[in-house]
Design a protein around this motif. Sequence first.
Motif: not given
Length: 497
Positions: A5-23
Amino acid sequence: MEIGVVLPVYNQKPHYIDECIQSLESQNFRDFQIIIVIDGANQETVQAVYEATKMLTIPYEIILRNENKGIAYSLNQGFSQLNDCRFLTWVSSDNRHYPNFLQTLYEQLVNASKETVLVYSLFNLIDQNGINRDNDEIRRNKMVNFMSQNKEDILQQNFIGASFLFKQSAFVKAGGYDSMFEKVEDYEFWIRLLRIGEIKFIPHFLMEYRLNGEHSYTTITPREDIKIKSTAASNYHRLKQGDTPKVTVMISFYNERKFIRQAIGSVLNQTFKDFQLILIDDGSTDNPWEEIFKYNDSRIIPLKIENGGKARALNIGLAFALGEYILELDGDDWLEHDTLQTMVEEMSKQPDDVGLCYGNRKKWIQRRYSAVPGPIYKGMNYKNKYEVLTEMKTHCPRLYRKSALNHIGGWPISKAEDFKIMLKLADHYKFYWIDKMLYNQRRHKNNITLLQQKENEQQIKEMIEEVLKEWGDIYKPEFIEKNGLIEKVNLSKNNNR
């Protein structure tokens, strides 16, 4: 590992990142690893990624890059670290995935035919606050109908969505993602991937796709730009495959949902089959796409743009036209079944200095539930360009030589674009009239030409005066009016030259 699984990340809200990785951490399927590619993101985002990954118990790696190079570059970089994985997918940092996301995709792909290279599923929509939107049975049925298409229809539109798993071997064979198609890199990749093997659709919701996120590219990139980029990707591959039809039919429309299917059907049912059909929605508000998406035909190229008028819409369509000839059709009108056959045969006999041919049209008056037949309006032959100007007629249907349209720069931005383009063409090319009824023109209370006719009169006068000056200022016009509308133009010698 079975899945990468590749997760590309540019500027993002921290809680969105947290929810994505938690899922991802909550997945039932555990035989996978993650490559997180930080693509030149700001410090807040970088910090959020490192904080969120502390919860991970599955293998992961973070690639930290200070320079932003885009999603396509990041995906290729990430997937290059996953060569030992049989299957691949990628996820966005603002989406959420149900616990059965990877398990279901994996089981479906492993148990599919050996020719299958991609499986994909339904996905729910959430807003910027993570609240589900319109998750009812009606929407589900619409999504199933839309996403259950033949792989050949990918050239018409992207129906795959954000929940998918594909084979590593197919990814390598397809050549990975192409940075030339940034913002529509997924769609362009699907076009190449689907040539390699078969696809399988899973009619189950496996993830949540976030709309209106502050940093989502669908938020920061205008819809029109995304659609134009998608069409450019499709056309690029059509040309590579040698898909150059004889005729491009362009239908531009605005709020004509109740008539658009008749217009489209009249094109798809032509006796002449070597055409492409470009549908240009000029910012409609009546949701015509529910009707349009009922047609799955790879010859259709759909374009949804911001409202800017018919001339602009046609010029955008012209940029994607692959045909030698261009036929223009309004969204509330329709063709006779042999219109293309007749016009192509006749136009093919004409010399290159004939830039436009046209036929006769039948007028229909739209009542509440049906259209009542009216008179037939015939075209005419012209002696010269001045007669085109003085007669002030526009004819339907119009089949243009594409090279002639390109020569004059396409449709002029004008409220009377139909008449203006005839004047522009008449200055360089001859016209040819086919004396046969080939076009059905509907008249109803919402016709733009009727609503704006009086407003256009002054603009038409100014246009004619301007054109005569461009043609050498030999004549001056005298406008013959009836009931406040211009009926004809007489020319007299300009003694002031």
